[in-house]
Scaffold this motif. Structure first.
Motif, PDB file in Angstrom:
ATOM      1  N   ARG A  69       0.869  -1.088   0.116  1.00  0.00           N
ATOM      2  CA  ARG A  69      -0.110   0.078  -0.161  1.00  0.00           C
ATOM      3  C   ARG A  69       0.780   1.324  -0.094  1.00  0.00           C
ATOM      4  O   ARG A  69       1.927   1.415   0.571  1.00  0.00           O
ATOM      5  N   GLY A  70       0.387   2.289  -0.900  1.00  0.00           N
ATOM      6  CA  GLY A  70       1.441   3.242  -0.885  1.00  0.00           C
ATOM      7  C   GLY A  70       0.679   4.819  -0.474  1.00  0.00           C
ATOM      8  O   GLY A  70      -0.463   4.647  -0.221  1.00  0.00           O
ATOM      9  N   ILE A  88      -3.906  10.075  -1.381  1.00  0.00           N
ATOM     10  CA  ILE A  88      -3.998   8.658  -1.132  1.00  0.00           C
ATOM     11  C   ILE A  88      -2.855   8.370   0.054  1.00  0.00           C
ATOM     12  O   ILE A  88      -1.642   8.475  -0.456  1.00  0.00           O
ATOM     13  N   LYS A  89      -3.200   7.909   1.121  1.00  0.00           N
ATOM     14  CA  LYS A  89      -2.322   7.626   2.269  1.00  0.00           C
ATOM     15  C   LYS A  89      -2.471   6.313   2.677  1.00  0.00           C
ATOM     16  O   LYS A  89      -3.757   5.686   2.869  1.00  0.00           O
ATOM     17  N   ASP A  90      -1.579   5.487   2.510  1.00  0.00           N
ATOM     18  CA  ASP A  90      -1.460   4.151   2.699  1.00  0.00           C
ATOM     19  C   ASP A  90      -2.322   3.366   2.267  1.00  0.00           C
ATOM     20  O   ASP A  90      -3.341   2.520   2.864  1.00  0.00           O
ATOM     21  N   GLY A  91      -2.632   3.602   1.023  1.00  0.00           N
ATOM     22  CA  GLY A  91      -3.685   2.738   0.197  1.00  0.00           C
ATOM     23  C   GLY A  91      -5.152   3.245   0.069  1.00  0.00           C
ATOM     24  O   GLY A  91      -5.874   2.750  -0.575  1.00  0.00           O
ATOM     25  N   ASP A  99      -7.648   3.454  -5.613  1.00  0.00           N
ATOM     26  CA  ASP A  99      -7.492   2.961  -6.805  1.00  0.00           C
ATOM     27  C   ASP A  99      -7.883   3.927  -7.805  1.00  0.00           C
ATOM     28  O   ASP A  99      -9.173   4.441  -8.046  1.00  0.00           O
ATOM     29  N   VAL A 100      -6.908   4.566  -8.522  1.00  0.00           N
ATOM     30  CA  VAL A 100      -7.190   5.800  -9.565  1.00  0.00           C
ATOM     31  C   VAL A 100      -6.445   5.643 -10.694  1.00  0.00           C
ATOM     32  O   VAL A 100      -5.339   4.866 -10.792  1.00  0.00           O
ATOM     33  N   ASP A 118      -4.183   0.694  -4.768  1.00  0.00           N
ATOM     34  CA  ASP A 118      -4.064   0.862  -3.393  1.00  0.00           C
ATOM     35  C   ASP A 118      -2.989   2.158  -3.191  1.00  0.00           C
ATOM     36  O   ASP A 118      -2.034   1.533  -2.159  1.00  0.00           O
ATOM     37  N   GLY A 119      -2.701   3.070  -3.805  1.00  0.00           N
ATOM     38  CA  GLY A 119      -1.692   4.058  -3.687  1.00  0.00           C
ATOM     39  C   GLY A 119      -0.449   3.775  -4.120  1.00  0.00           C
ATOM     40  O   GLY A 119       0.484   4.389  -4.052  1.00  0.00           O
ATOM     41  N   VAL A 120      -0.290   2.687  -4.771  1.00  0.00           N
ATOM     42  CA  VAL A 120       0.915   2.238  -5.456  1.00  0.00           C
ATOM     43  C   VAL A 120       0.811   2.335  -7.013  1.00  0.00           C
ATOM     44  O   VAL A 120      -0.171   1.924  -7.635  1.00  0.00           O
TER      45      VAL A 120
END
Lengths: 589, 463
Positions: free
Chosen positions: B23-24, B48-51, B383-384, B404-406
């Motif tokens: 998670r990113g 996005i924080k920690d996913g 999820d973007v 998930d922010g990654v």
């Protein structure tokens, strides 16, 4: 006449010796030795990895090791083997193989099953009640081949589908199946192999069926126990040979030995273990480098495959090097030329180089798998199920070159599998009281030039003569050349394959130019005609693949047949669907 | 004490499993944010924080260690969801039986499938890995997040997503099992209804027998035998209990209406129809029962039962109040689902939000994950997709895909070779490789692994 006879015989013997080097000169069916006491003297004893005695003596009596050391007295009845400056190790243990088993013939496919969703267990590959002893044959050649490498014990399993039956640990010597068995029913062997054309026909089907059978067995086991404690007044439990075979697994008295070569399959097996809770031995693993920690966490025992992808590029390089050496100095001047030409690299060349680089990177992972496990501190053994015996020693050296310490390699052949299979009190090291399974090589075993000279299996000696390897190479070449001569693959053939849809009739045209074989397949479902790929003729064995469009999908078929004059027989295989019998006849010109 | 240790071990195992999901933290600056559910926000940041999406607003500060993407002039929208896919699967059909409810696609996920990365490059972050349409009651499906890069199939599975199962009506199950196939029931559309009703009835009996056994087994002196454990019936019972969403392959209005009635009879409420080419004929009936529809934008006439079709299908269903999505059923089509959604603006004049809902929040509802994904809202998964150009424009290009922010896809940094595993024995032939890849997109995989049961003459109809 006598002279002629003997020279022919000699030639024959020589061919055998040359062809199947190292040749066995002492076989069991000869006269029994006068004594079952042996002393190996003046030998470097590697008792276990890290435990070495220089120039010592090992004494065996009646199949057991009775003394090991420097100042050991040699019994009067001992047959003395002066193994001057040779190396003796504990006999190797194979974690999973079918050594000693005769492969069953592919059964003729009967009519299409009436209800493919409800097959009999045996049609679905579910035969856990089978005992490997039934199909064990002490005269199988594979025993001899594996033993010649130093293997003295193996965990063998029956042929079959998802639940083929009980495995046994055998010694690679003995006159009958029963005599060979060291531990019977040592494992519940399983594969993720789907059945042919009936449920479970896919991997997900196998997973579902495995779960269902396991849970059914747990329930019926519990009910049987309840019934046994008080039988009056309740229905008797039904007998069921499939579920009963699972009871020792459910009770955790018998481990499940699961074959899983690919990384996805290994994880599927770990999923099953996680869901059902059996104790697991994972064997024949080839792609485990990314899941070392997962295997560790699952507390699974692991046997890595001794089969490695062949490094064809490297082989070619070696050939090139050799030929270059022969060409001498002239070549060195030539060598610099291509560098200049390389300067303007095309996009295709760059892409090719990038793809080659990734290929090499993955070759290194396969070869380095054992080193990866060793560095992660995971104990492992080796298995030979899909390895060619001729490649095993070279593959071990490749693993060592890739970073596996020699001691760790030795441990994985001896002490580690002995421990994992619960045999440490009997096998795995050169110590007093253990079964006399030994391998003796003239140089340290992992040395490229090392040759196995003696193997002892439970005190029975097998001696190997050493031939110059150069002769054997030449001999092989000549032999296969002459074998080719009588076989004619080129021409037009009618080819028929029995598929679940009925017999598929096609036409095969083979052309041969020099050593290159090309051809086409046409007719039946193959419309339009397609070319054949990867065609190879080795002796009378013809193999090729072809890809055709079937209802919008590209299907690749692998064909392997043996040519006998104007006909051939063999199989056609399609991944996931299995293989089907194939026959061919030469078409009249 | 032993129990405690077991629980402790279990907790460690679970937490170590959770750790494997990466998670990113990403700050997307100054984009045109298409939230789907809360309108369009110009010049807005998404953090996005920690996913998880933690803030949507202006001038947000980047937390330490956050990646920052300047989205000035770009469009930011939720990750695209494909409600019908066969990506990342080893096997699609367990075609040996008309009721294969015991099998589950979660068991044969292939995390190494490169098609997943190609889907990410088209902005698709979640797909519904479905069993095929060979059986009246097919196997269970699995909602997966495209966390490409892992070798662990469990990491792909979207944690907490409800269970789903594939059903199929009409020509496919009758062709596989009927007189042109295995020669058993169902051979007709009547047979398909019978197979489903029979399975539900048996499932009901099975559930009742287990309920009865479980209720009495703890009573003093009870010594009876348990009913036979049956994984197929376990699944059917879970459908009847409402724990599994049915996703039914269907085309014709009459058979769609048939399954609506069957589900009503058995009290089953969670029902999504797949393909639904004649859905426009029964749109009010679907809406009345709360059944949903997942359709193609304009794909039909590949077999007899799929001739009566219209590109207005999605628009008609939407305007009749049916929760509708547009799916791909295909590894190539999934890469431009945003074009597929845009077609509904030409055929039916849907608004931007309605059209984009077809590939975001609506498929999320159909998979039961709309509380987690499908729109840009604080608290939802990070999820973007970031597009250069409006995603409904024919000129749009996906620039980034974040899961998930990654950052899983960055067009600027897109490497040539994204394969996770490489066959060390492969022969490298560049021309061939290129041709093979382009040709293989001419078909979907709905009937994969079922071909061997079919006669050759039908083989060209494989959808």
């Amino acid at each position: 006449m006598k002279k002629l006879f003997s020279s022919v015989l000699l030639k024959k013997l020589l061919t055998v010796a040359v062809f199947c080097w190292p040749a066995v000169l002492f076989a069991q069916d000869e006269l029994a030795p006068v004594s079952r006491t042996y002393a190996i003297t003046n030998v470097n004893i590697i008792q276990a990895p890290g435990r070495k005695i220089d120039m010592g003596t090992v004494v065996m009596k009646d199949g057991l090791i009775v003394s090991v050391g420097k100042n050991v007295s040699i019994p009067a009845d001992a047959i003395v083997i002066k193994a001057d400056s040779m190396y003796v190790y504990a006999g190797f243990i194979d974690g999973l193989s079918r050594v000693g088993l005769t492969k069953p013939k592919d059964e003729e496919r009967g009519p299409r099953p009436k209800d493919p969703g409800n097959p009999k267990p045996e049609e679905a590959g579910i035969t856990p009640q089978n005992d490997v002893r039934v199909s064990l044959n002490p005269a199988e050649k594979s025993i001899e081949e594996l033993r010649a490498l130093g293997f003295t014990a193996a965990h063998v399993v029956p042929y079959g589908g998802m639940m083929p039956g009980n495995g046994s640990i055998i010694l690679l010597s003995g006159k009958s199946a029963d005599q060979m068995v060291l531990v019977n029913k040592s494992s519940f062997y399983s594969e993720l192999s789907p059945a042919r054309g009936v449920y479970p026909a896919t991997v997900m089907g196998v997973m579902a069926k495995y779960r269902e059978l396991y849970r059914q067995a747990s329930l019926s086991r519990a009910y049987e126990n309840a019934y046994a404690s008080n039988r009056a007044g309740i229905q008797r439990p039904a007998t069921d040979r499939v579920l009963e075979s699972l009871y020792p697994v459910v009770d955790k008295r018998q481990p499940v030995l699961f074959k899983a070569e690919r990384v996805v399959d290994a994880q599927r097996v770990l999923t099953l273990q996680n869901d059902l809770g059996f104790s697991l031995m994972l064997a024949e693993l080839k792609e485990g480098w990314d899941i070392v920690n997962k295997i560790k966490a699952a507390n699974a025992k692991v046997f890595l495959s001794l089969d490695l992808p062949e490094d064809k590029d490297k082989k070619d390089d070696k050939k090139k090097d050799e030929s270059k050496k022969e060409e001498g100095k002239k070549d060195e001047a030539k060598k610099e030329e291509p560098k200049k030409e390389e300067a303007p690299k095309t996009a295709t060349a760059e892409e090719k180089a990038a793809l080659e680089k990734r290929k090499a990177e993955f070759m290194a992972r396969y070869v380095g798998q054992a080193a990866t496990f060793q560095k992660a501190g995971v104990k492992f053994g080796f298995s030979t199920l899909s390895a060619k015996s001729g490649n095993i020693q070279a593959n071990l050296r490749r693993m060592i070159e890739a970073g596996l310490p020699e001691d760790a390699a030795l441990a994985s052949l001896t002490t580690a599998p002995a421990e994992m299979l619960g045999l440490s009190d009997r096998l795995g090291s050169v110590d007093n009281g253990k079964i006399a399974n030994l391998v003796i090589s003239d140089k340290p075993y992992f040395n490229e030039k090392a040759k196995v000279r003696y193997v002892f299996v439970e005190g029975t000696m097998y001696k190997f003569d050493v031939k110059d390897s150069k002769d054997s190479k030449d001999g092989k070449k000549n032999d296969s050349g002459s074998k080719d001569a009588g076989v004619k693959a080129e021409g037009e053939w009618s080819i028929s394959t029995e598929t679940p849809n009925g017999v598929e009739q096609s036409k095969l045209v083979i052309k041969k130019e020099g050593n290159t074989i090309t051809g086409t397949m046409s007719g039946g479902s193959i419309n339009p005609a397609v070319g054949i790929d990867n065609a190879k003729l080795d002796g009378n064995a013809l193999t090729f693949t072809f890809t055709f469009n079937y209802g919008g999908s590209n299907i690749t078929v692998e064909v392997a047949v043996k040519i006998e004059g104007d006909s051939f027989k063999g199989t056609s295989s399609v991944a996931e669907y299995g293989s089907f019998p194939t026959e061919g006849k030469r078409l009249p010109k | 004490m032993k129990k405690l240790i077991t629980i402790a071990c279990l907790l460690i195992a679970i937490s170590s499993m959770a750790q494997q999901i990466e998670r990113g933290t990403v700050l997307i600056k100054n984009g045109t944010v298409l939230t789907i559910t809360q309108g369009v926000k110009e010049n807005t940041d998404v953090l996005i924080k920690d996913g998880k999406i933690s803030q949507i607003g202006k001038n947000l500060a980047a937390p330490a260690g956050a990646k920052v993407i300047d989205a000035t002039g770009y469009h930011v929208m939720p990750g695209i969801i494909d409600a019908h896919s066969h990506l990342a699967l080893d096997a699609v059909n367990e075609a040996t039986t008309p009721v294969s409810a015991m099998v589950w696609e979660g068991d044969d996920l292939d995390p190494l499938d490169i098609a997943m990365y190609r889907a990410i490059a088209g902005g698709v972050t979640i797909s519904h890995a479905m069993h095929g349409s060979a059986n009246a009651i097919g196997g269970q499906c699995q909602t997966i997040k495209h966390r490409y890069g892992t070798v662990d199939p469990k990491v792909l599975m979207m944690e907490g997503a409800p269970r789903t199962i594939k059903f199929a009506l009409g020509e496919n199950p009758t062709r596989v099992h009927g007189n042109n196939g295995a020669g058993i029931v169902p051979n007709t559309r009547m047979g398909v209804e019978f197979v489903i009703r029979q399975a539900f009835s048996e499932g009901k009996e099975y559930m009742e027998s287990w309920n009865k056994y479980n209720a009495s087994k703890n009573q003093k002196g009870f010594r009876g035998a348990p009913p036979k454990y049956d994984l197929r019936m376990e699944t059917i019972a879970a459908i009847l209990r409402g724990e599994i969403i049915i996703h039914c392959h269907s085309y014709r209005a009459d058979e769609i209406y048939m399954l609506l009635k069957v589900c009503k009879d058995f009290g089953i409420k969670r029902l999504v129809f797949q393909h639904v080419n004649e859905g426009f004929k029964v749109a009010p009936e679907l809406a009345a029962q709360g059944a949903m529809a997942s359709v193609f934008a304009d794909w039909w006439a590949y077999k007899f039962e799929v001739y009566y079709s219209t590109a207005y299908n999605a628009a008609i269903l939407t305007r009749n109040g049916v929760v509708t999505s547009i799916n791909s059923d295909d590894a190539e089509l999934t890469r431009h689902l945003y074009h597929e959604a845009a077609k509904t603006q030409k055929y039916g004049g849907l608004t931007d939000d309605e059209a984009l809902s077809l590939i975001t929040i609506n498929p999320a509802k159909q998979l039961g994950i709309d509380n987690r994904v499908g729109s840009l809202e604080v608290g939802k998964d990070g999820d973007v997709v970031i597009f250069k150009g409006h995603p409904l424009s024919v000129y749009t290009v996906p620039a980034y895909t974040i899961i998930d922010g990654v950052i899983k896809f960055d067009r600027e940094k897109d490497a040539d070779d994204m394969r996770l595993y490489v066959d060390p024995k492969q022969t490298i032939d560049i021309t061939d490789a290129v041709f093979e890849e382009t040709l293989s997109h001419n078909h979907d995989e709905c009937m994969k692994n079922a071909e061997f049961l079919l006669n050759v003459k039908f083989a060209d109809q494989n959808r």
